[in-house]
Write a protein that holds these residues in place. Structure first.
Motif, PDB file in Angstrom:
ATOM      1  N   UNK A  80      -6.042  -0.071 -14.466  1.00  0.00           N
ATOM      2  CA  UNK A  80      -5.778  -1.420 -13.953  1.00  0.00           C
ATOM      3  C   UNK A  80      -5.919  -1.493 -12.437  1.00  0.00           C
ATOM      4  N   UNK A  81      -7.064  -1.019 -11.938  1.00  0.00           N
ATOM      5  CA  UNK A  81      -7.389  -1.073 -10.505  1.00  0.00           C
ATOM      6  C   UNK A  81      -6.339  -0.385  -9.645  1.00  0.00           C
ATOM      7  N   UNK A  82      -5.700   0.642 -10.195  1.00  0.00           N
ATOM      8  CA  UNK A  82      -4.723   1.406  -9.437  1.00  0.00           C
ATOM      9  C   UNK A  82      -3.316   0.862  -9.497  1.00  0.00           C
ATOM     10  N   UNK A  83      -3.072  -0.142 -10.329  1.00  0.00           N
ATOM     11  CA  UNK A  83      -1.720  -0.707 -10.396  1.00  0.00           C
ATOM     12  C   UNK A  83      -0.865  -0.060 -11.479  1.00  0.00           C
ATOM     13  N   UNK A  84      -1.397   0.932 -12.172  1.00  0.00           N
ATOM     14  CA  UNK A  84      -0.654   1.649 -13.207  1.00  0.00           C
ATOM     15  C   UNK A  84      -1.304   3.006 -13.437  1.00  0.00           C
ATOM     16  N   UNK A  85      -0.634   3.848 -14.211  1.00  0.00           N
ATOM     17  CA  UNK A  85      -1.182   5.150 -14.593  1.00  0.00           C
ATOM     18  C   UNK A  85      -1.003   5.301 -16.097  1.00  0.00           C
ATOM     19  N   UNK A  86      -1.889   6.097 -16.713  1.00  0.00           N
ATOM     20  CA  UNK A  86      -1.823   6.310 -18.164  1.00  0.00           C
ATOM     21  C   UNK A  86      -2.006   7.782 -18.459  1.00  0.00           C
ATOM     22  N   UNK A  87      -1.243   8.275 -19.414  1.00  0.00           N
ATOM     23  CA  UNK A  87      -1.332   9.666 -19.825  1.00  0.00           C
ATOM     24  C   UNK A  87      -2.710   9.938 -20.413  1.00  0.00           C
ATOM     25  N   UNK A  88      -3.282  11.074 -20.051  1.00  0.00           N
ATOM     26  CA  UNK A  88      -4.612  11.435 -20.543  1.00  0.00           C
ATOM     27  C   UNK A  88      -4.568  12.135 -21.899  1.00  0.00           C
ATOM     28  N   UNK A  99       0.835  -1.209   0.000  1.00  0.00           N
ATOM     29  CA  UNK A  99       0.000   0.000   0.000  1.00  0.00           C
ATOM     30  C   UNK A  99       0.863   1.249   0.000  1.00  0.00           C
ATOM     31  N   UNK A 100       1.870   1.280   0.844  1.00  0.00           N
ATOM     32  CA  UNK A 100       2.744   2.447   0.923  1.00  0.00           C
ATOM     33  C   UNK A 100       3.447   2.689  -0.409  1.00  0.00           C
ATOM     34  N   UNK A 101       3.941   1.635  -1.033  1.00  0.00           N
ATOM     35  CA  UNK A 101       4.623   1.775  -2.315  1.00  0.00           C
ATOM     36  C   UNK A 101       3.697   2.252  -3.424  1.00  0.00           C
ATOM     37  N   UNK A 102       2.497   1.675  -3.504  1.00  0.00           N
ATOM     38  CA  UNK A 102       1.551   2.081  -4.547  1.00  0.00           C
ATOM     39  C   UNK A 102       1.078   3.519  -4.366  1.00  0.00           C
ATOM     40  N   UNK A 103       0.787   3.905  -3.139  1.00  0.00           N
ATOM     41  CA  UNK A 103       0.304   5.271  -2.913  1.00  0.00           C
ATOM     42  C   UNK A 103       1.412   6.291  -3.170  1.00  0.00           C
ATOM     43  N   UNK A 104       2.642   5.942  -2.835  1.00  0.00           N
ATOM     44  CA  UNK A 104       3.767   6.835  -3.160  1.00  0.00           C
ATOM     45  C   UNK A 104       3.905   6.959  -4.669  1.00  0.00           C
ATOM     46  N   UNK A 105       3.766   5.848  -5.384  1.00  0.00           N
ATOM     47  CA  UNK A 105       3.808   5.870  -6.852  1.00  0.00           C
ATOM     48  C   UNK A 105       2.752   6.825  -7.407  1.00  0.00           C
ATOM     49  N   UNK A 106       1.533   6.757  -6.905  1.00  0.00           N
ATOM     50  CA  UNK A 106       0.463   7.625  -7.412  1.00  0.00           C
ATOM     51  C   UNK A 106       0.718   9.094  -7.090  1.00  0.00           C
ATOM     52  N   UNK A 107       1.281   9.363  -5.915  1.00  0.00           N
ATOM     53  CA  UNK A 107       1.570  10.761  -5.545  1.00  0.00           C
ATOM     54  C   UNK A 107       2.683  11.354  -6.405  1.00  0.00           C
ATOM     55  N   UNK A 108       3.630  10.532  -6.839  1.00  0.00           N
ATOM     56  CA  UNK A 108       4.805  11.044  -7.548  1.00  0.00           C
ATOM     57  C   UNK A 108       4.723  10.917  -9.065  1.00  0.00           C
ATOM     58  N   UNK A 109       3.630  10.363  -9.578  1.00  0.00           N
ATOM     59  CA  UNK A 109       3.495  10.189 -11.032  1.00  0.00           C
ATOM     60  C   UNK A 109       2.172  10.760 -11.539  1.00  0.00           C
ATOM     61  N   UNK A 110       1.833  11.925 -11.056  1.00  0.00           N
ATOM     62  CA  UNK A 110       0.569  12.555 -11.455  1.00  0.00           C
ATOM     63  C   UNK A 110       0.635  13.130 -12.860  1.00  0.00           C
ATOM     64  N   UNK A 111       1.861  13.306 -13.388  1.00  0.00           N
ATOM     65  CA  UNK A 111       2.021  13.888 -14.720  1.00  0.00           C
ATOM     66  C   UNK A 111       2.911  12.998 -15.576  1.00  0.00           C
ATOM     67  N   UNK A 112       2.642  12.987 -16.865  1.00  0.00           N
ATOM     68  CA  UNK A 112       3.363  12.168 -17.834  1.00  0.00           C
ATOM     69  C   UNK A 112       4.807  12.664 -17.974  1.00  0.00           C
ATOM     70  N   UNK A 113       5.738  11.728 -17.949  1.00  0.00           N
ATOM     71  CA  UNK A 113       7.150  12.104 -18.082  1.00  0.00           C
ATOM     72  C   UNK A 113       7.524  12.429 -19.526  1.00  0.00           C
ATOM     73  N   UNK A 114       6.684  12.074 -20.486  1.00  0.00           N
ATOM     74  CA  UNK A 114       6.982  12.352 -21.897  1.00  0.00           C
ATOM     75  C   UNK A 114       6.402  13.674 -22.373  1.00  0.00           C
TER      76      UNK A 114
END
Length: 147
Positions: free
Chosen positions: A99-107, A75-90
């Motif tokens: 994917x039920x919160x296990x990944x993020x996708x650029x809008x 939980x700690x790792x996933x929530x940190x991932x979501x907090x730090x990847x709110x914007x696309x790096x490209x």
């Protein structure tokens, strides 16, 4: 307090521990990111007994089972991932959970880059003697004596 900046992730399904309501079914686990500024006393969470807000570090040494420790770490790792990847790096556009919160996708329709959390396995081991009275300790040779 739960907004587009918040995150909720499915951590998986585990069998209920023996003796819990006599049920042998599975339980789903979720992680929810609650910002420190959230007033839990005015939310529906306040209706549950024993709910409190605290740092993950306060619970690490009081977990009752390995499963609880693993769920807390995940939980700690996933929530940190979501907090730090709110914007696309490209392209810099906002990202959204997939994917039920296990990944993020650029809008951004032209980009649509997917990003997944890092998986950094870590282990801590203690090498002991056969009688378990002694432990092997090591230190880096370049460290000052006594460290």
């Amino acid at each position: 307090w739960f907004s587009e900046r918040g995150a909720i992730s499915w951590l998986g399904q585990q069998p209920l521990e023996e003796g819990v309501d006599g049920d042998d079914s599975n339980m789903d686990y979720f992680a929810v990111d609650i910002p420190p500024s959230a007033d839990l006393s005015t939310s529906s969470i306040a209706n549950f007994d024993g709910v409190e807000s605290s740092s993950v570090r306060n619970y690490g040494d009081v977990m009752k089972s390995r499963t609880q420790s693993a769920l807390l770490a995940t939980a700690n790792g996933l929530l940190t991932f979501h907090r730090t990847h709110r914007f696309c790096s490209k392209c810099g556009s906002a990202t959204a959970q997939i994917k039920a919160g296990s990944a993020r996708k650029c809008t951004n329709e032209e980009c649509k880059t997917s990003v997944y959390p890092r998986i950094d396995p870590a282990v801590i081991m203690l090498v002991t003697s056969p009688c378990a009275n002694y432990a092997l300790l090591g230190r880096k040779a370049s460290w000052p004596s006594g460290r």
